[in-house]
Scaffold this active site. Structure first.
Site, PDB file in Angstrom:
ATOM      1  N   LYS A 115     -49.990  18.450   4.430  1.00 23.06           N
ATOM      2  CA  LYS A 115     -50.504  18.561   3.065  1.00 23.06           C
ATOM      3  C   LYS A 115     -51.903  17.990   2.940  1.00 23.06           C
ATOM      4  O   LYS A 115     -52.706  18.477   2.143  1.00 23.06           O
ATOM      5  CB  LYS A 115     -49.550  17.875   2.074  1.00 23.06           C
ATOM      6  CG  LYS A 115     -48.270  18.660   1.849  1.00 23.06           C
ATOM      7  CD  LYS A 115     -47.485  18.140   0.660  1.00 23.06           C
ATOM      8  CE  LYS A 115     -46.207  18.936   0.470  1.00 23.06           C
ATOM      9  NZ  LYS A 115     -45.332  18.354  -0.575  1.00 23.06           N
ATOM     10  N   LYS A 197     -40.552  31.441   8.463  1.00 22.02           N
ATOM     11  CA  LYS A 197     -39.624  31.245   7.357  1.00 22.02           C
ATOM     12  C   LYS A 197     -40.200  31.848   6.066  1.00 22.02           C
ATOM     13  O   LYS A 197     -41.399  31.762   5.833  1.00 22.02           O
ATOM     14  CB  LYS A 197     -39.430  29.726   7.190  1.00 22.02           C
ATOM     15  CG  LYS A 197     -38.353  29.337   6.219  1.00 22.02           C
ATOM     16  CD  LYS A 197     -38.166  27.820   6.216  1.00 22.02           C
ATOM     17  CE  LYS A 197     -37.643  27.399   4.863  1.00 22.02           C
ATOM     18  NZ  LYS A 197     -37.812  25.992   4.580  1.00 22.02           N
ATOM     19  N   LYS A 200     -42.173  29.798  -0.385  1.00 20.21           N
ATOM     20  CA  LYS A 200     -42.445  29.905  -1.816  1.00 20.21           C
ATOM     21  C   LYS A 200     -43.912  30.193  -2.052  1.00 20.21           C
ATOM     22  O   LYS A 200     -44.307  30.681  -3.083  1.00 20.21           O
ATOM     23  CB  LYS A 200     -42.128  28.587  -2.549  1.00 20.21           C
ATOM     24  CG  LYS A 200     -40.763  28.038  -2.314  1.00 20.21           C
ATOM     25  CD  LYS A 200     -40.397  27.032  -3.391  1.00 20.21           C
ATOM     26  CE  LYS A 200     -40.567  25.608  -2.926  1.00 20.21           C
ATOM     27  NZ  LYS A 200     -40.032  24.633  -3.890  1.00 20.21           N
TER      28      LYS A 200
END
Ligand code: TRP
Length: 333
Positions: A115, A197, A200
């Site tokens: 992040k 994967k 979102k």
């Protein structure tokens, strides 16, 4: 609350739109787990602000997520469903646990490094403290188990370390939680890049099917899903990741096993197969979306759920917090 049942804690951030991967990997599991455990389920809005949010959007997503969980069958009569910021004990315990956590170990956390790279303009203290707040969440409720995705493994590990450190420094105070990695359908992959994967926040919106997508969008995304060139419908994630991913999705949304699904489509073309997967997903999501909209129109009901949840959660959390304050020597009135 049945004393014989184990305690379970999980939370989800009200950021981004949820995908069918989240539905399969988290929400659907919550509806099953609430029958077997004493469950605390939180909407983690305090975690959400570690990256910049638009206030109105954060507020709206909070209610929308609550309505979605309720529409999917999470039952506030069976579990404690609440908003993290409604229970001040989270921030209070986080502060204490900060003093049992080392800067070096937080700097080494995988998600913090990721992040920080993605939000280089805003590497704030909250981002670094994220795992400690998460430890506070879990430890406040004396959770036995924490169902999470594999990406949260390191966070549950650090919560265990912090619990043990505190228990060793004073006396047993926190239950040391176990992560519970969900097996069935825990991993749904991207429709455009099945090695990855489904996320979102995926860069390719055609790769992710969102729970808010309408029927036409869902069917179009499945029609465009990447498969392969050998034209055979069978489950083999190694050599046929695209087709296998579609079979997994079909299996979960139709209630059939992957073997049954593969048998159903053997000999059929990819076009029919992809259309059928799209149909079954759209059919299954339609009533959930309708119920979510109905609940969103009834704010007093949603507020009532949150109020009841916050009361139940605060009661449990404050019991733990008060033990902690006593042990560390905070003078209490
Ligand atoms: N970090 C989790 C996620 O992004 C959400 C979360 C916050 C959580 N607090 C938690 C999960 C406590 C389990 C337990 O998915």
């Amino acid at each position: 609350m049945e004393e014989s049942k184990k305690f379970l804690y999980s939370a989800v951030q009200p950021t981004n739109n949820l995908t069918i991967g989240n539905y399969i990997g988290a929400i659907r599991n919550w509806t099953m787990l609430q029958n077997d455990y004493n469950c605390y389920f939180a909407i983690a809005n305090m975690h959400a602000i570690t990256v910049r949010q638009t206030p109105a959007v954060l507020r709206q997503r909070t209610l929308s997520l609550l309505a979605l969980y309720l529409a999917c069958g999470v039952d506030p009569e069976k579990c404690t469903l609440y908003l993290q910021s409604h229970v001040p004990a989270h921030a209070e315990l986080c502060w204490v646990l900060n003093t049992f956590t080392y800067v070096g170990e937080m700097e080494r956390m995988t998600q913090f490094k990721d992040k920080s790279a993605r939000h280089a303009e805003n590497i704030n203290m909250g981002l670094m403290d994220y795992p400690v707040l998460m430890a506070a969440d879990i430890l406040l409720y004396q959770a036995d188990v924490v169902p999470v995705g594999l990406d949260q493994r390191q966070h549950v590990e650090i919560a265990r370390d912090i619990a043990q450190r505190f228990n060793n420094a004073y006396s047993p105070t926190f239950k040391v939680p176990e992560a519970l990695y969900m097996k069935v359908g825990a991993k749904i992959n991207d429709l455009q890049d099945p090695a990855k994967k489904m996320s979102k926040s995926g860069e390719n919106p055609n790769g992710s099917v969102f729970l808010s997508d309408d029927r036409d969008t869902i069917i179009r995304k499945f029609r465009r899903a990447v498969t392969d060139s050998d034209l055979e419908i069978r489950y083999d994630p190694e050599t046929k990741p695209g087709v296998s991913n579609l079979l997994s999705i079909y299996s979960v949304f139709s209630g059939k096993t992957v073997e049954e699904a593969a048998a159903e489509f053997s000999g059929k073309g990819y076009g029919d197969f992809k259309a059928a997967v799209g149909e079954v997903v759209a059919d299954r999501l339609a009533p959930i979306q309708a119920q979510q909209q109905k609940l969103l129109a009834d704010k007093p009901y949603l507020d009532g759920v949150l109020k009841k949840g916050a009361d139940g959660a605060a009661y449990a959390a404050n019991k733990t917090l008060s033990k902690v304050y006593k042990k560390i020597g905070f003078y209490q009135l």
